[in-house]
Design a protein around this motif. Structure first.
Motif, mmCIF file in Angstrom:
data_model
loop_
_atom_site.group_PDB
_atom_site.id
_atom_site.type_symbol
_atom_site.label_atom_id
_atom_site.label_comp_id
_atom_site.label_asym_id
_atom_site.label_seq_id
_atom_site.Cartn_x
_atom_site.Cartn_y
_atom_site.Cartn_z
ATOM 1 N N ILE A 189 0.733 3.387 3.144
ATOM 2 C CA ILE A 189 1.990 2.784 2.694
ATOM 3 C C ILE A 189 2.621 3.748 1.708
ATOM 4 N N THR A 190 3.882 4.074 1.898
ATOM 5 C CA THR A 190 4.539 4.965 0.940
ATOM 6 C C THR A 190 5.738 4.260 0.329
ATOM 7 N N ILE A 191 6.017 4.632 -0.897
ATOM 8 C CA ILE A 191 7.214 4.116 -1.560
ATOM 9 C C ILE A 191 7.933 5.305 -2.191
ATOM 10 N N MET B 111 4.050 -5.271 0.922
ATOM 11 C CA MET B 111 4.136 -4.429 2.119
ATOM 12 C C MET B 111 2.993 -4.763 3.081
ATOM 13 N N ILE B 112 1.825 -5.035 2.510
ATOM 14 C CA ILE B 112 0.688 -5.406 3.371
ATOM 15 C C ILE B 112 0.972 -6.736 4.064
ATOM 16 N N SER B 113 1.630 -7.637 3.327
ATOM 17 C CA SER B 113 2.001 -8.922 3.938
ATOM 18 C C SER B 113 2.974 -8.713 5.092
ATOM 19 N N LEU B 114 3.899 -7.771 4.903
ATOM 20 C CA LEU B 114 4.842 -7.488 5.990
ATOM 21 C C LEU B 114 4.087 -6.970 7.209
ATOM 22 N N LEU C 222 14.290 1.249 -3.867
ATOM 23 C CA LEU C 222 13.198 2.017 -3.294
ATOM 24 C C LEU C 222 13.217 1.947 -1.778
ATOM 25 N N LEU C 223 12.488 2.894 -1.183
ATOM 26 C CA LEU C 223 12.351 2.906 0.259
ATOM 27 C C LEU C 223 10.866 2.897 0.575
ATOM 28 N N GLY C 224 10.421 1.861 1.222
ATOM 29 C CA GLY C 224 9.004 1.762 1.566
ATOM 30 C C GLY C 224 8.806 2.018 3.044
ATOM 31 N N THR C 225 7.653 2.567 3.401
ATOM 32 C CA THR C 225 7.333 2.710 4.826
ATOM 33 C C THR C 225 5.897 2.268 5.064
ATOM 34 N N PHE C 226 5.658 1.745 6.237
ATOM 35 C CA PHE C 226 4.281 1.464 6.636
ATOM 36 C C PHE C 226 4.156 1.673 8.137
ATOM 37 N N TYR D 38 7.749 1.985 10.042
ATOM 38 C CA TYR D 38 8.756 1.005 9.682
ATOM 39 C C TYR D 38 9.267 1.241 8.266
ATOM 40 N N GLU D 39 10.547 1.430 8.159
ATOM 41 C CA GLU D 39 11.152 1.658 6.850
ATOM 42 C C GLU D 39 11.695 0.340 6.307
#
Lengths: 240, 539
Positions: free
Chosen positions: A23-25, A106-109, A35-39, A52-53
């Motif tokens: 997971i990145t932020i 993010m993990i929940s997503l 912020l922009l998160g990706t997983f 997924y952004e």
């Protein structure tokens, strides 16, 4: 220092240190509040391997209010709007607790992608598709993952009718003179989780393709549902 | 819809204020009337048989009411008042159900409500036998400061608040669940929950922990303003869960109305609970359709309003622009082309002009001279039959809407009447008090129009019967009386005829008032006796 910023810095630092979760932020601008998160799409789902952004906006009252999150990457999922990327997830609303973090959210997503909740949908059309014909839904979701989230193309032949049509149309395109031009049109049908033959059937009556796709999508013209919808009903909707 | 009503109420209120400026009370007017030869306009505030009994309560009254509920539970079970209040809240203030279940299994009830069983009674012994250190279960929350000589088990191993990531918080707090956070985060959390989210059920900050934050904790660790808001929210929670209590819906009004007669759903089958608070704001206790929709029941009024919203415009349009297929009765709009119609549904071919079957027209396309043909007459007959129900609905709707429209113009009527009253004072030697009869007449007209309006909704749904005929007789009498009085209000003022006008208007006002009472009393009695039969199934 502001408690909110201190916490955000720590959260971001923790995420950078943790490479296992993938997971990145990243910061969008100079502020910690956007912020922009990706997983990565979870395995054994149609989303597997896609990136997924997520757009993350931190409210002033963070962490006492949940961060505002929405998908920037288009995805086909009952709890995510296929148009806007809005997410329907309880912890992003009333079930938020200040102890939850960006990482846990993010993990929940990610786990939302594993287990959709079609009974509490964000996108009713997608949810209907999910409920009536799981196989066809999976194909469409996979197709979206490949074209939008950069998921690797699937090896196995997805047996459902729509991809068949897509492949057929694609080969048609290769034989023809302008293969590039034809491709996006087929995309539209597959992306809507519809069968090319069905769309062409109503197109033949003189309706615009875009309109046909829109109506068939709304009527959930898929799987066993097709038997329940008469051609007249479709035409009526097309005319209105 | 309700918005526009609110506006109306406002306007009326303002207008009344206008009159009140001229220091004058109803008593004076009555006294004056007794001296003259004019009939006394009866006091409108006297309770009538069709009025429901209700009581207006202030915030303090409601609080007292709520406290007595809490005190009852405290006295029965020896619980802390805080705990009792939290339990009652969890049970939606259903004291009977709460006491019953508490007697069966107190700790189950407490845990379900999110209350630590050990913390409920100060008399309960400290669980010294438990594996936890005794200090942890002795009280629902503890404050630990770094000055504390006995180091906290958590602070010992370098505590960092998981919310603000402060590793040296000046003080920390935890509830009985021992989820520890710094006090700053706690108070911010409480402010947010109470002030921004308007929650009166606040749980521990840890996700998944369902322990309720005790009221005393909120009081101690949030600002006075936040706690006040919290108390207000608890009060709202109480009122919203007690069936015979309702807040006055008028903006800014803090009154609560208690109406036991309309507390149950079934009671609304026989009463129309128009109530008003101590500040004179009128509202219906049973619904939010109209402040006073007497004589019609809430559910009938609701049915009617819904029908009007759905149907009236459509019905009007259908009436003017369409005809029905003479064979299958589908509604058809002719939007161009010739008179040779083919029904899309049953494929029946007919002539738009005479409605007769097209086959009889032979080769005379595009012209129809067969209006008197037998088949055509029959077709038109069938057509008109199918229009009857539409016409019937529009009949009632138009009258209902007409009275509603008149009520909307009430503010204007008040201003106009006031001008007239001034004019009367100038042209004659009548005093301000003596010209009050005009204002009374306006008030009465408006009240009766409100009644009349809803009688049309009622008549639409009443089954055809002798009862309905009597009802419509009453309605007609009232309507005629109201129209007469309205006309009188519009009549020009001439100095020499003023005494006559005054006598006339006062007489008519009394008459109208009587008619209105008869209408309301008769319908109210009809509900009690179950005399009215409906042509629809009421929900």
């Amino acid at each position: 220092m502001d408690a909110k910023l201190r916490r955000l810095q720590k959260e971001i630092a923790d995420l950078r240190a943790d490479t296992a979760s993938k997971i990145t932020i990243e910061l969008v601008d100079d502020s910690l509040l956007h912020l922009l998160g990706t997983f990565i799409g979870p395995p054994d789902t149609p989303y597997e391997g896609g990136t997924y952004e997520v757009d993350i906006v931190i409210p002033q009252t963070y962490p006492f209010s949940p961060p505002k999150m929405k998908f920037l990457t288009k995805l086909y999922h009952p709890n995510v709007s296929s148009a806007s990327g809005a997410i329907c997830l309880d912890i992003l609303k009333d079930a938020w607790s200040p102890v939850l973090t960006l990482k846990s959210t993010m993990i929940s997503l990610q786990s939302l992608l594993c287990s959709p909740e079609p009974t509490d949908p964000q996108d009713a059309e997608v949810a209907k598709h999910y409920m009536t014909s799981r196989e066809s839904f999976n194909d469409t979701a996979r197709y979206w993952a490949e074209i939008y989230a950069g998921a690797p193309p699937t090896e196995k032949k997805a047996g459902a009718s729509n991809t068949e049509g897509e492949e057929k149309a694609a080969t048609d395109g290769k034989k023809g003179k302008a293969p590039v031009k034809k491709a996006p049109v087929v995309d539209e049908i597959a992306a809507a989780g519809l069968n090319v033959a069905h769309v062409q059937q109503f197109e033949a009556l003189g309706f615009e393709r875009r309109k046909v796709i829109e109506v068939l999508k709304r009527l959930n013209y898929r799987g066993t549902n097709i038997a329940k919808i008469t051609d007249d009903q479709v035409v009526e909707k097309l005319l209105s | 819809m309700s918005d526009s009503y609110d506006d109306d109420e406002y306007m009326e209120e303002e207008e009344e204020d206008l009159f009140e400026d001229e220091v004058m009370s109803d008593d004076d007017a009555a006294m004056d009337n007794e001296e003259g030869d004019y009939p006394v306009i009866p006091d409108k505030d006297k309770p009538k048989s069709y009025d429901v009994e209700s009581k207006s309560l202030s915030v303090d009254d409601v609080q007292k009411d709520m406290r007595s509920q809490v005190e009852y539970v405290v006295s029965v079970f020896g619980l802390e008042p805080d705990t009792a209040r939290m339990l009652l809240r969890d049970y939606g203030w259903n004291r009977e159900r709460m006491t019953e279940q508490y007697m069966e299994d107190p700790s189950k009830v407490l845990i379900k409500a999110g209350i630590e069983p050990d913390a409920t009674s100060p008399r309960s012994p400290i669980r010294s036998t438990s594996s936890q250190p005794p200090k942890e279960s002795s009280f629902s929350f503890r404050r630990s400061t770094r000055k504390n000589p006995v180091p906290d088990p958590v602070t010992e191993s370098k505590f960092m608040c998981p919310i603000c990531c402060d590793d040296e918080p000046p003080s920390t707090l935890a509830l009985a669940c021992n989820h520890r956070f710094c006090s700053d985060c706690w108070s911010q959390y409480l402010e947010g929950k109470v002030r921004d989210e308007g929650e009166c059920v606040v749980r521990c900050m840890k996700d998944g922990c369902s322990l309720l934050v005790p009221d005393s904790f909120i009081k101690e660790h949030s600002s006075a303003k936040t706690y006040d808001r919290f108390e207000e929210l608890v009060l709202r929670h109480y009122v919203s869960h007690i069936a015979h209590l309702k807040f006055c819906p008028a903006p800014g009004c803090t009154d609560t109305v208690s109406c036991t007669a309309a507390a149950t759903k079934s009671a609304l089958d026989t009463v129309v609970p128009s109530v008003s608070c101590a500040h004179g704001h009128k509202f219906c206790f049973g619904c939010s359709i109209d402040a006073d929709h007497r004589p019609v029941l809430c559910k009938v009024a609701k049915l009617w309003v819904k029908k009007c919203q759905d149907d009236s415009e459509t019905a009007n349009w259908i009436k003017t622009n369409t005809k029905e297929c003479s064979k299958c009765q589908s509604t058809i709009e002719k939007n161009g082309g010739c008179n040779h119609m083919t029904c899309k549904k049953c494929k029946h071919e007919f002539c738009w002009v005479c409605m007769g079957p097209w086959s009889d027209h032979g080769t005379q396309w595009y012209s129809c001279n067969r209006y008197d043909d037998k088949a055509a007459i029959e077709a038109r007959d069938a057509q008109s039959k199918s229009r009857i129900s539409l016409e019937r609905y529009l009949h009632y709707y138009n009258r209902w809407a007409n009275h509603e429209q008149s009520a909307k113009l009430s503010a204007e009527l008040y201003v106009k009447t006031e001008k007239k009253m001034e004019e009367m004072q100038l042209t004659t030697d009548l005093t301000w008090i003596e010209v009050q009869f005009a204002k009374k007449a306006v008030e009465e007209v408006l009240r009766c129009r409100a009644t009349l309006k809803w009688t049309y909704a009622m008549a639409y749904y009443l089954d055809k019967s002798n009862e309905k005929e009597l009802f419509e007789d009453n309605q007609r009498d009232l309507e005629k009386a109201v129209e007469d009085l309205s006309e009188l209000l519009e009549s020009p003022i001439e100095a020499e005829t003023i005494p006559e006008l005054r006598a006339n208007m006062t007489n008519k006002t009394v008459y109208v008032q009587k008619r209105n009472e008869i209408m309301l009393e008769d319908t109210a009695q009809g509900f009690r006796e179950g005399r009215w039969t409906w042509n629809v199934d009421l929900p």
